[in-house]
Design a protein around this motif. Sequence first.
Motif, short mmCIF file in Angstrom:
data_model
loop_
_atom_site.label_atom_id
_atom_site.label_comp_id
_atom_site.label_asym_id
_atom_site.label_seq_id
_atom_site.Cartn_x
_atom_site.Cartn_y
_atom_site.Cartn_z
N LYS A 1 41.67 -70.74 -61.10
CA LYS A 1 40.79 -69.58 -61.25
C LYS A 1 39.45 -69.83 -60.57
N LEU A 2 38.93 -71.06 -60.70
CA LEU A 2 37.65 -71.40 -60.08
C LEU A 2 37.74 -71.36 -58.56
N LYS A 3 38.88 -71.79 -57.99
CA LYS A 3 39.06 -71.75 -56.54
C LYS A 3 38.95 -70.33 -56.02
N VAL A 4 39.64 -69.38 -56.70
CA VAL A 4 39.59 -67.97 -56.30
C VAL A 4 38.16 -67.45 -56.37
N LYS A 5 37.47 -67.79 -57.47
CA LYS A 5 36.09 -67.33 -57.66
C LYS A 5 35.17 -67.90 -56.57
N ILE A 6 35.37 -69.19 -56.22
CA ILE A 6 34.55 -69.83 -55.19
C ILE A 6 34.74 -69.17 -53.84
N ASP A 7 36.02 -68.85 -53.49
CA ASP A 7 36.29 -68.17 -52.21
C ASP A 7 35.58 -66.82 -52.14
N THR A 8 35.61 -66.08 -53.26
CA THR A 8 34.94 -64.78 -53.30
C THR A 8 33.43 -64.94 -53.12
N LEU A 9 32.86 -65.94 -53.81
CA LEU A 9 31.41 -66.18 -53.70
C LEU A 9 31.02 -66.64 -52.30
N LYS A 10 31.90 -67.44 -51.64
CA LYS A 10 31.61 -67.89 -50.28
C LYS A 10 31.49 -66.71 -49.33
N THR A 11 32.44 -65.77 -49.43
CA THR A 11 32.41 -64.59 -48.57
C THR A 11 31.14 -63.79 -48.80
N ALA A 12 30.78 -63.59 -50.07
CA ALA A 12 29.57 -62.84 -50.40
C ALA A 12 28.32 -63.55 -49.86
N LEU A 13 28.32 -64.88 -49.96
CA LEU A 13 27.17 -65.67 -49.48
C LEU A 13 27.03 -65.55 -47.97
N ILE A 14 28.15 -65.63 -47.24
CA ILE A 14 28.11 -65.51 -45.78
C ILE A 14 27.54 -64.16 -45.37
N MET A 15 27.97 -63.10 -46.06
CA MET A 15 27.47 -61.75 -45.75
C MET A 15 25.96 -61.68 -45.97
N CYS A 16 25.50 -62.25 -47.10
CA CYS A 16 24.06 -62.22 -47.41
C CYS A 16 23.27 -63.02 -46.38
N GLU A 17 23.82 -64.19 -45.98
CA GLU A 17 23.11 -65.02 -45.00
C GLU A 17 22.98 -64.31 -43.67
#
Length: 312
Positions: free
Chosen positions: A53-69
């Motif tokens: 579950k944490l892996k899925v959540k981390i992938d989602t947060l990574k994508t969101a972080l890249i967009m924000c950056e």
Amino acid sequence: MSSAAVVQKLVQRAKQAEEIIAQLKAQIENVKQVAAISVSKPEEKRLREENEKLKVKIDTLKTALIMCEIKNGVKQVPIPTKKLKMEPAGGDSASQPETKTAEVKPQVAKETKPKQEKKGKQEDANKKKGDADSGKGKKKDAAADADRPIDISRLDLRVGKIVGVKKHPDADSLYVEDVDLGEGQTRTIVSGLVKHVPIEEMQDRLAVFMCNLKAAKMRGILSQGMIMCASCPEKVEILLPPPGAQIGDRVFAKDYKGEPDALLNPKKKIWETIKPDLQTDGDKVAAYKGSQLFIDGKGPVVAPTRANTQIS
């Protein structure tokens, strides 16, 4: 009983006591291990499930972080991949046996010369025949392409990296980019993004490019493709490949898989027909007629902020 005998007896009893204590410790350790195993199995299963579950959540947060950056001007640098150096199938040239050259006598050379000429003529004839067959094959491919429905599967959309960028010498609104598409050499692509994307955000970034447009000159420089963007009067945004995308990755629409045309025929207006149905959806994912664009095993292509926006 003498004092020496008493001392000896006490020493023996002390040794026996130490042995008994060591045995008890070993038994206690075995009991602990058995108990730990029985307790750890369900706990291990629970931890594995939580980890997934944490892996899925981390992938989602990574994508969101890249967009924000990217929205805030942070340059994205892709992780380099190792290319394996392949050895020739025949192995090291040093291991190949030496070939002895036999001395050819003059009379043998005279006898073989007509044969060699005949062989050369035969090779020329075979080459001409192969060229003719190749021409027929190309005509058949072109005819097959003409019969295919016009949809996004006709477009060659691939991930590329901008390895060099400069402003067009004769046009203030144009960039001239050197793009690595995994073809062994870069392509020159001209884009009208000067007013929308700072030049430092163009350098070394990954993007999606259309690679089978007919090359065309833009203010004197030949452009060999097009960078794909979500575009509206207020803002133009370069589409983002998913995390983990690599140079040369193909981009598909989920419901329209197929081999693209080698080169789009400008007379058929294929791109002009497809373009109106190509836009981002409500989740900012690039889509064609509602079918999302993605890279196999890596995820969808998205715009940083623009939802329901035309792609061009």
